[in-house]
Every structure is written in structure tokens, then in C-alpha cells.
Design a protein around this motif. Structure first.
Motif, short mmCIF file in Angstrom:
data_model
loop_
_atom_site.label_atom_id
_atom_site.label_comp_id
_atom_site.label_asym_id
_atom_site.label_seq_id
_atom_site.Cartn_x
_atom_site.Cartn_y
_atom_site.Cartn_z
N LYS A 1 0.82 -1.19 0.00
CA LYS A 1 0.00 0.00 0.00
C LYS A 1 0.87 1.25 0.00
O LYS A 1 0.55 2.22 -0.67
CB LYS A 1 -0.92 0.01 1.22
CG LYS A 1 -1.97 -1.04 1.21
CD LYS A 1 -2.79 -0.99 2.49
CE LYS A 1 -3.76 -2.13 2.53
NZ LYS A 1 -4.53 -2.13 3.78
N GLU A 2 1.94 1.22 0.79
CA GLU A 2 2.80 2.40 0.91
C GLU A 2 3.53 2.70 -0.40
O GLU A 2 3.80 3.85 -0.71
CB GLU A 2 3.79 2.24 2.06
CG GLU A 2 3.16 2.15 3.42
CD GLU A 2 2.39 3.40 3.82
OE1 GLU A 2 2.68 4.50 3.31
OE2 GLU A 2 1.48 3.27 4.67
N THR A 3 3.85 1.68 -1.17
CA THR A 3 4.51 1.91 -2.46
C THR A 3 3.62 2.73 -3.37
O THR A 3 4.09 3.63 -4.06
CB THR A 3 4.85 0.56 -3.14
OG1 THR A 3 5.82 -0.11 -2.33
CG2 THR A 3 5.41 0.76 -4.53
N GLN A 4 2.34 2.45 -3.37
CA GLN A 4 1.42 3.15 -4.26
C GLN A 4 1.21 4.60 -3.88
O GLN A 4 0.88 5.43 -4.73
CB GLN A 4 0.08 2.42 -4.31
CG GLN A 4 0.19 0.99 -4.82
CD GLN A 4 0.92 0.88 -6.17
OE1 GLN A 4 0.63 1.62 -7.08
NE2 GLN A 4 1.88 -0.03 -6.25
N VAL A 5 1.40 4.96 -2.61
CA VAL A 5 1.23 6.36 -2.20
C VAL A 5 2.55 7.11 -2.06
O VAL A 5 2.55 8.31 -1.87
CB VAL A 5 0.42 6.47 -0.87
CG1 VAL A 5 -0.99 5.97 -1.07
CG2 VAL A 5 1.11 5.77 0.27
N ASP A 6 3.67 6.39 -2.14
CA ASP A 6 4.98 7.03 -2.10
C ASP A 6 5.21 7.76 -3.42
O ASP A 6 5.10 7.16 -4.50
CB ASP A 6 6.07 5.97 -1.87
CG ASP A 6 7.43 6.58 -1.69
OD1 ASP A 6 7.83 6.75 -0.53
OD2 ASP A 6 8.09 6.88 -2.71
N SER A 7 5.53 9.04 -3.35
CA SER A 7 5.64 9.85 -4.57
C SER A 7 6.71 9.35 -5.52
O SER A 7 6.53 9.38 -6.74
CB SER A 7 5.89 11.32 -4.22
OG SER A 7 7.11 11.46 -3.52
N TRP B 1 14.31 -5.10 -6.13
CA TRP B 1 15.63 -5.00 -6.76
C TRP B 1 16.25 -6.37 -6.60
O TRP B 1 16.83 -6.68 -5.57
CB TRP B 1 16.48 -3.92 -6.09
CG TRP B 1 17.87 -3.84 -6.63
CD1 TRP B 1 18.23 -3.71 -7.93
CD2 TRP B 1 19.07 -3.89 -5.89
NE1 TRP B 1 19.58 -3.68 -8.05
CE2 TRP B 1 20.13 -3.78 -6.80
CE3 TRP B 1 19.37 -4.01 -4.54
CZ2 TRP B 1 21.47 -3.79 -6.42
CZ3 TRP B 1 20.70 -4.02 -4.16
CH2 TRP B 1 21.74 -3.91 -5.09
N GLY B 2 16.07 -7.22 -7.59
CA GLY B 2 16.43 -8.63 -7.44
C GLY B 2 15.46 -9.25 -6.47
O GLY B 2 14.26 -9.24 -6.68
N SER B 3 15.97 -9.74 -5.34
CA SER B 3 15.11 -10.28 -4.29
C SER B 3 14.71 -9.23 -3.25
O SER B 3 13.59 -9.27 -2.75
CB SER B 3 15.80 -11.44 -3.57
OG SER B 3 15.97 -12.51 -4.46
N PRO B 4 15.62 -8.33 -2.87
CA PRO B 4 15.23 -7.34 -1.85
C PRO B 4 14.10 -6.42 -2.32
O PRO B 4 14.00 -6.07 -3.48
CB PRO B 4 16.51 -6.53 -1.62
CG PRO B 4 17.61 -7.42 -2.07
CD PRO B 4 17.03 -8.23 -3.19
N VAL B 5 13.28 -6.04 -1.37
CA VAL B 5 12.19 -5.10 -1.62
C VAL B 5 12.74 -3.68 -1.56
O VAL B 5 13.54 -3.36 -0.70
CB VAL B 5 11.08 -5.27 -0.55
CG1 VAL B 5 10.00 -4.22 -0.70
CG2 VAL B 5 10.50 -6.67 -0.60
N VAL B 6 12.29 -2.84 -2.48
CA VAL B 6 12.63 -1.42 -2.44
C VAL B 6 11.56 -0.77 -1.56
O VAL B 6 10.39 -0.74 -1.91
CB VAL B 6 12.63 -0.79 -3.84
CG1 VAL B 6 12.98 0.68 -3.75
CG2 VAL B 6 13.61 -1.53 -4.76
N ASP B 7 12.00 -0.29 -0.40
CA ASP B 7 11.04 0.18 0.59
C ASP B 7 10.68 1.64 0.42
O ASP B 7 11.55 2.48 0.17
CB ASP B 7 11.60 -0.05 1.99
CG ASP B 7 11.64 -1.52 2.31
OD1 ASP B 7 10.56 -2.12 2.38
OD2 ASP B 7 12.74 -2.06 2.47
#
Length: 89
Positions: free
Chosen positions: A1-7, A47-53
Motif C-alpha cells: 500500500k505504501e509503495t502506491q502512495v509514495d511519490s 531490486w532482485g530479491s530485496p524489496v525497495v522500501d
């Protein structure tokens, strides 16, 4: 959810699914430089396996990783297994 609202990440998500042409925003350049390594999964940027937070979660994640402080080098190595964002180091 936060990814979608992060500018920033919401734009990155769109560029991953569409095209990276004409990206000049300095905040997006680190992502454009890794564009061949980025993907999406269930609304998240990877980014590969890690999530871009998203920026709103970064401080919380650093606190969680630092809680049983295993030392600076070990903490960074542990973080890189699961998360990434520009300037995480």
C-alpha cells in the motif's frame, strides 16, 4: 500500500511497467540506473530479491534491523538481503 502512495516509488512502479524514457528527475536517477534489475510483485518494487522500501517505512526497518545490533557490517549485510533504497548505506 505504501509503495502506491509514495511519490517516488509510485513513479518507479509505473516506469518499470511502461518505459524509462525521458526520466530526468534526480530522485529517480538511482532507480533508472538499476532499471534492468528492478521488477514488480504484488504492488511492490523489487531490486532482485530485496524489496525497495517506501521512504515512510525506511526508518522503521532500520530500527528493526538494528534492534539486536549485530555490529555495523553484519547489520548492513543483513539489510541487503531483504531491503534496498538509494543511500541505504
Amino acid at each position: 500500500k505504501e509503495t502506491q502512495v509514495d511519490s517516488v516509488l509510485s513513479q518507479v512502479f509505473g516506469y518499470i511497467t511502461m518505459s524509462w524514457s525521458n526520466v530526468v528527475d534526480p530522485l529517480l536517477v538511482p532507480f533508472r540506473n538499476k532499471r534492468n534489475e528492478l521488477s514488480t510483485l504484488q504492488g511492490c518494487v523489487l531490486w532482485g530479491s530485496p524489496v525497495v522500501d517506501p521512504s515512510i517505512l525506511q526508518e522503521l526497518l532500520l530500527q528493526e534491523l538494528d534492534h539486536p545490533h549485530p555490529g555495523m557490517s553484519r547489520m548492513k549485510a543483513l539489510a541487503r538481503l531483504f531491503v534496498w533504497w538509494p543511500s541505504i548505506d
